[in-house]
Design a protein around this motif. Structure first.
Motif, PDB file in Angstrom:
ATOM      1  N   ILE A  87     -50.796 -24.101   3.660  1.00  0.00           N
ATOM      2  CA  ILE A  87     -50.390 -24.290   5.083  1.00  0.00           C
ATOM      3  C   ILE A  87     -51.166 -23.847   6.295  1.00  0.00           C
ATOM      4  O   ILE A  87     -51.634 -24.304   7.160  1.00  0.00           O
ATOM      5  CB  ILE A  87     -48.969 -23.279   5.353  1.00  0.00           C
ATOM      6  CG1 ILE A  87     -47.606 -24.283   4.731  1.00  0.00           C
ATOM      7  CG2 ILE A  87     -48.581 -23.435   6.729  1.00  0.00           C
ATOM      8  CD1 ILE A  87     -46.671 -23.578   4.393  1.00  0.00           C
ATOM      9  N   GLU A 135     -53.125 -26.281   8.913  1.00  0.00           N
ATOM     10  CA  GLU A 135     -52.980 -25.583  10.457  1.00  0.00           C
ATOM     11  C   GLU A 135     -54.295 -25.724  11.110  1.00  0.00           C
ATOM     12  O   GLU A 135     -54.588 -26.080  12.033  1.00  0.00           O
ATOM     13  CB  GLU A 135     -52.169 -24.614  10.737  1.00  0.00           C
ATOM     14  CG  GLU A 135     -50.797 -24.714  10.201  1.00  0.00           C
ATOM     15  CD  GLU A 135     -49.948 -23.380  10.398  1.00  0.00           C
ATOM     16  OE1 GLU A 135     -50.569 -22.213  10.209  1.00  0.00           O
ATOM     17  OE2 GLU A 135     -48.617 -23.234  10.624  1.00  0.00           O
ATOM     18  N   PRO A 167     -46.149 -27.432   1.634  1.00  0.00           N
ATOM     19  CA  PRO A 167     -46.925 -27.687   3.162  1.00  0.00           C
ATOM     20  C   PRO A 167     -47.038 -29.246   3.240  1.00  0.00           C
ATOM     21  O   PRO A 167     -48.084 -29.602   4.152  1.00  0.00           O
ATOM     22  CB  PRO A 167     -47.964 -26.959   2.979  1.00  0.00           C
ATOM     23  CG  PRO A 167     -48.550 -27.107   1.540  1.00  0.00           C
ATOM     24  CD  PRO A 167     -47.262 -27.070   0.695  1.00  0.00           C
ATOM     25  N   LYS A 217     -47.016 -30.300   6.787  1.00  0.00           N
ATOM     26  CA  LYS A 217     -48.555 -29.973   7.817  1.00  0.00           C
ATOM     27  C   LYS A 217     -49.663 -30.645   7.216  1.00  0.00           C
ATOM     28  O   LYS A 217     -50.417 -30.925   8.091  1.00  0.00           O
ATOM     29  CB  LYS A 217     -48.660 -28.337   7.629  1.00  0.00           C
ATOM     30  CG  LYS A 217     -47.369 -27.827   8.251  1.00  0.00           C
ATOM     31  CD  LYS A 217     -47.731 -26.253   8.538  1.00  0.00           C
ATOM     32  CE  LYS A 217     -46.649 -25.580   9.235  1.00  0.00           C
ATOM     33  NZ  LYS A 217     -46.702 -25.878  10.612  1.00  0.00           N
TER      34      LYS A 217
END
Length: 124
Positions: A82, A86, A32, A35
């Protein structure tokens, strides 16, 4: 139809489409990093917009979620990383929006006070 047309339509197109579909899908276990980087940049933008003083709760949540994302990535739990990244991004954007909203509210209040002062001056 020529052999070239048959090959392009019969083999080439499905091969290209298949490659694009496979390449476009995130596979489980994908790191990730991107992100997390986006979340870090969003937190920096929020800090630059005075979120530390004007939207501290949302900014703190963003920072906490970013740390959780980094920890999950370090532990190899990329899906969890992730999700935390987010959420950190969303919280950072909220903090930035809250800070900008508060600055606009303060500017409007100052403008109202200036207008009121001018009205008093005119009425004297």
């Amino acid at each position: 139809m020529t052999i070239k047309t048959v090959l392009i339509r019969g083999v080439g197109v499905p091969l290209i489409v298949g490659t694009l579909l496979i390449g476009g899908c995130g596979t489980p276990g994908t790191q990730p990093t991107e992100k997390i980087t986006h979340a870090e940049l969003a937190i920096k933008r929020a800090q630059d917009s005075k979120a530390q003083e004007l939207a501290p709760v949302a900014l703190r949540r963003a920072e906490d979620n970013l740390q959780k994302a980094k920890a999950a990535q370090k532990n190899g739990d990329y899906e969890q990383a992730i999700r935390f990244a987010e959420q950190a991004l969303a919280d950072a954007e909220l903090a930035e929006a809250e800070a900008e909203s508060e600055m606009a509210r303060q500017a409007a209040q100052e403008l109202r006070e200036s207008v009121d002062a001018l009205r008093e001056e005119v009425n004297r």
